[in-house]
Design a protein around this motif. Structure first.
Motif, PDB file in Angstrom:
ATOM      1  N   LEU A 136       0.819  -1.254  -0.083  1.00 23.87           N
ATOM      2  CA  LEU A 136      -0.074  -0.003  -0.105  1.00 23.87           C
ATOM      3  C   LEU A 136       0.939   1.269   0.198  1.00 23.87           C
ATOM      4  N   GLY A 137       1.853   1.231   0.916  1.00 26.31           N
ATOM      5  CA  GLY A 137       3.066   2.190   0.562  1.00 26.31           C
ATOM      6  C   GLY A 137       3.621   2.533  -0.793  1.00 26.31           C
ATOM      7  N   PHE A 138       3.898   1.355  -1.327  1.00 30.99           N
ATOM      8  CA  PHE A 138       4.526   1.678  -2.856  1.00 30.99           C
ATOM      9  C   PHE A 138       3.382   2.136  -3.705  1.00 30.99           C
ATOM     10  N   TYR A 139       2.050   1.656  -3.359  1.00 32.78           N
ATOM     11  CA  TYR A 139       1.112   2.189  -4.313  1.00 32.78           C
ATOM     12  C   TYR A 139       0.827   3.662  -3.904  1.00 32.78           C
ATOM     13  N   GLY A 140       0.827   4.131  -2.834  1.00 36.28           N
ATOM     14  CA  GLY A 140       1.010   5.400  -2.416  1.00 36.28           C
ATOM     15  C   GLY A 140       1.898   6.391  -3.090  1.00 36.28           C
ATOM     16  N   ILE A 141       3.201   5.631  -3.432  1.00 45.05           N
ATOM     17  CA  ILE A 141       4.400   6.425  -4.049  1.00 45.05           C
ATOM     18  C   ILE A 141       4.089   6.418  -5.643  1.00 45.05           C
ATOM     19  N   ALA A 142       3.374   5.583  -6.141  1.00 45.64           N
ATOM     20  CA  ALA A 142       3.254   5.629  -7.520  1.00 45.64           C
ATOM     21  C   ALA A 142       2.093   6.621  -7.771  1.00 45.64           C
TER      22      ALA A 142
END
Length: 148
Positions: free
Chosen positions: A41-47
């Motif tokens: 979810l954190g990597f999705y937030g970065i994307a």
């Protein structure tokens, strides 16, 4: 025998994927299976941040999940590395003697502790700064919206 040094390095390097939990508790560990969720979810937030810019509400909600997961896994690496030999063997090497070498602290264990302390602290401070900045910007924006 579960090695304290390997567990500390796994918590530091692969902790957000749950690798240290699988090493210590096996593949039936629920927390080990749940740890990749906030990481992804954190990597999705970065994307989302890269795609929609800094004004995207979901990105500043999701990105701190990654930072807190990394900081928490760094803390786990520090805790594992600082455990005494007797406590480590009592917790993770039940069949071994209390002074078995698997719970020993070596220079690579100390390196894992130092790396975890540096990276974990930096990530935690960056996460807090990012979160507070975007929270207060959101509050100011809502105040402006209410006043108009």
């Amino acid at each position: 025998m579960k090695s304290k040094t390997l567990a500390a390095w796994l918590a530091f390097l692969g902790g957000p994927l749950g690798l240290h939990r699988f090493y210590l508790h096996g593949f039936r560990d629920l927390i080990g299976w749940l740890l990749p969720l906030p990481t992804l979810l954190g990597f999705y937030g970065i994307a989302r941040l890269q795609a929609y810019g800094q004004d995207d509400l979901w990105s500043w909600i999701l990105i701190p999940l990654l930072g807190l997961t990394i900081a928490g896994c760094s803390l786990a690496a520090i805790v594992y590395g600082l455990m005494t030999r007797e406590r480590w063997n009592a917790c993770f090497n039940h069949a071994a003697a209390q002074d078995h070498a698997a719970g020993a602290t070596s220079w690579s264990t100390i390196a894992a502790i130092v790396a975890s302390l540096m990276v974990g602290t930096g990530v935690l401070m960056a996460t807090l700064a990012f979160s507070f900045q975007h929270y207060f910007e959101y509050q100011v924006e809502e105040g402006r919206r209410i006043s108009q």
